[in-house]
Write an enzyme that holds these catalytic residues in place. Sequence first.
Site, short mmCIF file in Angstrom:
data_model
loop_
_atom_site.label_atom_id
_atom_site.label_comp_id
_atom_site.label_asym_id
_atom_site.label_seq_id
_atom_site.Cartn_x
_atom_site.Cartn_y
_atom_site.Cartn_z
N HIS A 1 96.16 184.19 89.23
CA HIS A 1 97.20 185.18 89.50
C HIS A 1 98.57 184.52 89.59
CE1 HIS A 1 93.59 187.47 90.50
NE2 HIS A 1 94.32 188.57 90.46
N SER B 1 90.61 188.06 86.87
CA SER B 1 90.45 188.74 88.16
C SER B 1 89.15 189.54 88.15
CB SER B 1 91.68 189.61 88.45
OG SER B 1 91.70 190.01 89.79
N GLU C 1 89.51 180.67 90.62
CA GLU C 1 90.78 181.20 91.08
C GLU C 1 90.51 182.31 92.11
OE1 GLU C 1 92.58 184.27 90.50
OE2 GLU C 1 91.12 185.32 89.27
#
Length: 335
Positions: free
Chosen positions: A305, A128, A231
């Site tokens: 995630h 992230s 992502e």
Amino acid sequence: MAVAPALGTGKSPQPPHLIKPPRLQPGDTVGLVTPASAPFNVHQTLIEAREKMHNLGFKTKVGKHVGEKWGFLAGSDMHRVEDLHAMFRDPEVKAIIAIRGGYGSARLLPLLDLELIRSHPKILVGYSDITALAVGIHRLTGLVTFHGPVAVSTFTDYTRKYFLETLGNPQPIGEIEDPPYERNLQTSNRVWTIRGGKARGRLIGGNLTLLTATLGTPYEIQTRGRILFIEEVGEEPYDVDRMLTQLAHAGKLQECAGIVFDRMPSVRPATFDPAFATNLSIEEVILDHVEKLGIPACFGLSLGHVKHKPTLPMGILAELDADKGRLALLEGAVV
């Protein structure tokens, strides 16, 4: 202290040679840091992070400034980078693991002591927002960094397996298996092949927002001949379209050997007050950008995630089989 190059030099730094960090072994000490945002409940989160690392077989050392808070950041930039440097410098610490992501890792990039990192190569893990550090450090030092779980992630058997094998085994991991499924009669990863074929290249990637934010900086993601994995979380499809458009304008998508997309289960129009009355799905957005590239690409792997995720090393030779929806690591990431 060798710090990151400033903008305005007119030159892009040359990619350095690859540095593989020493492997992580049972009983080793891992350093826990918060390079981005602070946990909301600091004490409970820290207990959870340490317990999970202990249950994986490691000792822990917590950064001096963990627990500090400055608005949406886990303390000042100087204190957060001080903890990071202290972990690289500490001979007892064999790996550095972010407790959580959030926001703010990119603010540390100009403050990094690159010579310290090169001379004390260590495993650095997170995903992230930690993408900024993983990509930036890899770009400027050549250190293999890792897109993987943070300390408070859900360590399922699948996540645990690839975390321990990738960080602890100098041998190639090989083909990454499908994560397990427990409901709806699902027995495969259900990966959508956008364009078939095989591609080999060094692995690079992470969170799309952070990858896009590197453009035009000394930490800019390098994609030429590489397999790019992407992502994202919580954005609407038009946000993803905007970022893919920017990567395309910078030539980053066209240079790839192949592209792998996460399932992105939370990327969809907002339930309440979406940005547009009519919309594109995330599949339609990705197809529009990727199909015309003419390179192997697939959508739907378990990378970001989600609770089941492998640990992916930046800079390691990999192979994408887009027809099968499989990614394989062809060399070890540690020594």
